[in-house]
Scaffold this active site. Structure first.
Site, short mmCIF file in Angstrom:
data_model
loop_
_atom_site.label_atom_id
_atom_site.label_comp_id
_atom_site.label_asym_id
_atom_site.label_seq_id
_atom_site.Cartn_x
_atom_site.Cartn_y
_atom_site.Cartn_z
N ALA A 192 51.37 -16.76 7.57
CA ALA A 192 50.19 -17.37 8.19
C ALA A 192 50.34 -18.88 8.22
O ALA A 192 51.17 -19.46 7.52
CB ALA A 192 48.94 -16.98 7.41
N GLY A 213 51.85 -12.64 6.69
CA GLY A 213 51.34 -12.21 7.99
C GLY A 213 52.45 -11.85 8.94
O GLY A 213 52.26 -11.01 9.84
N GLU A 234 53.27 -8.39 8.13
CA GLU A 234 52.12 -7.57 8.54
C GLU A 234 52.13 -7.33 10.05
O GLU A 234 51.73 -6.25 10.52
CB GLU A 234 50.82 -8.22 8.08
CG GLU A 234 50.62 -8.12 6.58
CD GLU A 234 49.35 -8.78 6.10
OE1 GLU A 234 48.48 -8.08 5.56
OE2 GLU A 234 49.23 -10.01 6.27
N GLU A 288 51.66 -13.28 -0.76
CA GLU A 288 50.34 -13.88 -0.84
C GLU A 288 49.86 -14.08 -2.27
O GLU A 288 49.05 -14.97 -2.55
CB GLU A 288 49.33 -13.02 -0.08
CG GLU A 288 49.42 -13.11 1.43
CD GLU A 288 50.47 -12.18 2.03
OE1 GLU A 288 50.52 -12.06 3.26
OE2 GLU A 288 51.25 -11.56 1.27
#
Length: 694
Positions: A66, A105, A108, A128
């Site tokens: 992210a 992310g 993901e 994370e």
């Protein structure tokens, strides 16, 4: 190739759409990247000529996570969930082509693709937890459906980056393609998928692994128990485990709801705020305002280390680990042999745990040469002095080094407290002298306190900062003052810990409070571990301090089975009635009355003076920024990362509260609690340490 937006292109090659991201430096999931993904998948889906989609990235990596700078801000552009839904629900197979790292992310997103291919050098992970968070875009629900609960817990609570070959073995990656030929390999894989008519493999629909795990609920508590010590104090590992439990026990959409709820709890809590702050603080510490990025560097291809003791040996290992040849000089052969033997044992111990191969042990040992002659430093590019903390010895050594070392060599001292300007004054090149304060054990501890003296040149500073990164250290640049930043602040805590004991608190009370705060151990347990007799001289002891009495009784810490604590054969500590009696005798002799001291007072007396001293350090310009002080304390002294550091913690609890308590302590106990003028000014202006500019 058609541009979708500034960071995304779409091309079609023989029926395969190639959606290419290029958003330097790491293709983070910024608003532009998310928009490009959503639009690109939509265009590929709408094109009847397209049979499959390959998602690939330019630059050094796949989507590496992210965009952390967007955390806590207003949502812009397509949401990550919208992007994932577009990919996962696409009626044409979408293949993620991974190189570099697919992290957070990024992974993901890859998990919503129907297939994943990777080059052998690629790595995948959900790190994370290192930011005090959990994967908040379905990662906690999808990963266990591929790799199972046990492996998902291991990956998510450690944040480990898993090599592509392991990813292939666990099913996270469907195929490895040749290094350097990712695009061709991904296109070939896509064509094979289309030709074979393989079904769309939606990870959310895979249930075999979670159904198998459902039959063994005990794996979760077993994992918690096995990692209890490592997870102590942190919320994020437990929240990650709970999400994986939800993946095993609940339908996918309900598991997503659990993930979202727990993610928001972490995101809004102080622990994640502290860990995100720490992430940026480490990177900020590398930036020196008056030392520009284009400052010329001094090549460091060979290093000398003076002293083969615990510190010298550990320092030498850092350079050998980075492939830099080292010459260690000692005064006596037996001391040199002992030092080299300890280095070999350290390496062999690492090899026994699987951290090195036997060949790597020999390769690193071959880079370390022992000598009894300081003249062997004549050709090295850097010398690090690591001998006794005595100014007369240091000055004598630097006089000799100045005469021996070549022009342009860096002369560094590992002193932890002495005045480096005074050390530099005996040389004809004070601009070449710098402090490189390694922390013990030097081959393990991450911190390197780089101490800038009055005349240290900018190239020497820039080279030292760069070299710290090369040898795997986190560096913070500080100025010359007694104890520099770390030990100067530590002295405040140590003083109050000792005073608290002589007012009625027991050592184990002080240690317990600081341990519960998050430190790996308290000051008295730490003293026992290090040895109470470090720096203590029997002939000069007058029994005037608690330490004197304990050492005179041969209670010198863990190594003698007794110190502040009593120890069993496994070095397990328990409160000592002997120590308790000694303390009570001291209090009685002083004429004071012992009193009950609350945990709250212990914590405030130990922590608030540290914050206040940090303010003085900033005021004097001995640290560039408050976050540098926090970097020092997290990486050198075990300050819990989920509490940010003493300066961040002061901001978090409120500088007005710290100031009020310091004034209260000053009125009761004396001027050692006198508040820093900077602390007073910040409170008066309603500001925080974080508001100060470097």
């Amino acid at each position: 190739m058609a541009a979708i937006n500034a960071v995304t292109d779409l091309s079609v090659e023989d029926g395969i759409a190639v959606l290419t991201l290029n958003s330097p430096p790491v293709n983070a999931l910024s608003a532009g990247v998310r928009d490009g993904l959503a639009l690109g998948v939509g265009q590929a889906l709408a094109d009847p000529a397209v049979k499959a989609v390959v998602l690939i990235c330019e630059g050094r990596t796949f989507i590496a996570g992210a965009d952390i700078t967007e955390f806590g801000g207003a949502q812009k552009g397509a949401s990550l969930f919208e992007v994932q839904t577009a990919i996962e629900d696409c009626s044409k197979p979408v293949i993620a082509a991974i190189h570099g790292t697919a992290l957070g992310g990024g992974l993901e997103v890859a998990l919503t693709c129907h297939y994943r291919v990777a080059v052998p050098s690629a790595k995948c992970g959900l790190p994370e937890v290192n930011l005090g968070l959990l994967p908040g875009a379905g990662g906690t629900q999808r990963l266990p459906r591929i790799v199972g609960a046990q492996k998902a817990m291991e990956m998510m609570t450690s944040g480990q980056h898993v090599p592509a070959k392991q990813c292939l073995a666990m099913g996270l990656v469907d195929e490895l393609v040749e290094e350097g030929k990712l695009r061709d390999g991904a296109l070939a894989f896509a064509r094979k998928i289309v030709a074979e008519g393989r079904p769309l493999k939606r990870v959310r629909d895979l249930n075999d692994k979670v159904e198998a795990d459902r039959a063994h609920p005990e794996v979760f508590d077993a994992f918690r128990k096995a990692n209890a010590r490592k997870f102590r104090g942190f919320l994020a590992p437990e929240y990650n485990i709970r999400c994986i439990e939800a993946a095993v026990n609940l339908p996918f959409d309900e598991g997503l709801q659990v993930e979202r709820k727990l993610f928001m709890e972490l995101m809004s809590g102080y622990q994640s705020a502290a860990q995100r702050y720490s992430f940026f603080a480490e990177r900020q510490a590398a930036k020196i305002p008056d030392v520009p990025d284009d400052t010329p560097l001094i090549p460091v291809e060979t290093v000398g280390v003076l002293g083969a003791g615990t510190m010298g040996g550990g320092i030498a290992m850092n350079f050998a680990n980075a492939g830099i040849p080292v010459t260690i000089v000692e005064v006596k052969q037996d001391a040199l042999d002992r030092g080299l033997s300890t280095i070999r044992k350290n390496y062999e111990r690492t090899a026994q745990r699987g951290g090195l191969t036997a060949e790597q042990v020999e390769q690193r040992m071959s880079l370390i040469k022992g000598s009894l002659d300081m003249n062997d430093f004549a050709t090295v590019d850097l010398v690090v002095e690591a001998v006794f903390e005595r100014m007369d010895i240091k000055k004598d050594i630097f006089t000799k080094l100045d005469a021996i070392c070549k022009d342009g060599a860096i002369l560094a001292t590992n002193t932890s407290a002495l005045n480096i300007d005074e050390i530099a004054s005996v040389t004809k090149r004070p601009e070449a002298v710098i402090g490189l304060h390694f922390f013990s054990p030097a081959n393990v501890m991450k911190l390197l306190e780089i101490v800038r003296a009055d005349h240290t040149s900018k190239p020497v500073i820039a080279t030292s900062m760069k070299l710290a990164k090369k040898i795997g250290k986190i560096a913070a640049l500080v100025g010359v003052c007694p104890g520099f930043v770390g030990n100067r602040i530590l002295a405040q805590r140590q003083r109050e810990a000792n005073k608290l004991v002589l007012e009625g608190a027991m050592p184990w009370d002080v240690d317990r409070v600081l341990y519960d705060f998050g430190f790996p151990m308290g000051p008295f347990a730490m003293s026992d571990l290090a040895g109470l007799d470090i720096g203590w001289v029997k002939e000069k002891s007058k029994g005037e301090t608690l330490r004197d009495v304990l050492c005179e009784m041969d209670r010198r810490g863990q190594k003698t089975g007794a110190g502040f604590y009593d120890y069993d054969e496994n070095r397990n500590a328990k409160p000592s009635p002997v120590t308790e009696k000694i303390i009570k005798d001291f209090i009685e002799k002083s004429g004071a009355n012992p009193r009950q001291i609350s945990d709250e007072e212990i914590l405030e007396r130990c922590i608030y003076p540290m914050i206040n001293e940090g303010a003085k350090i900033l005021e004097e310009g001995k640290a560039i920024r408050a976050s540098d002080i926090d970097v020092v304390w997290q990486n050198g002294y075990g300050w819990p990362v989920y509490r940010g550091g003493p300066m961040w913690w002061g901001d978090h609890i409120g500088l007005d509260k710290v100031l009020a308590k310091m004034k209260e302590f000053e009125a009761k106990m004396g001027e050692q609690f006198k508040p820093s003028p900077l602390l007073e000014r910040l409170v008066a202006e309603g500001k925080k340490f974080s508001d100060l500019k470097a």
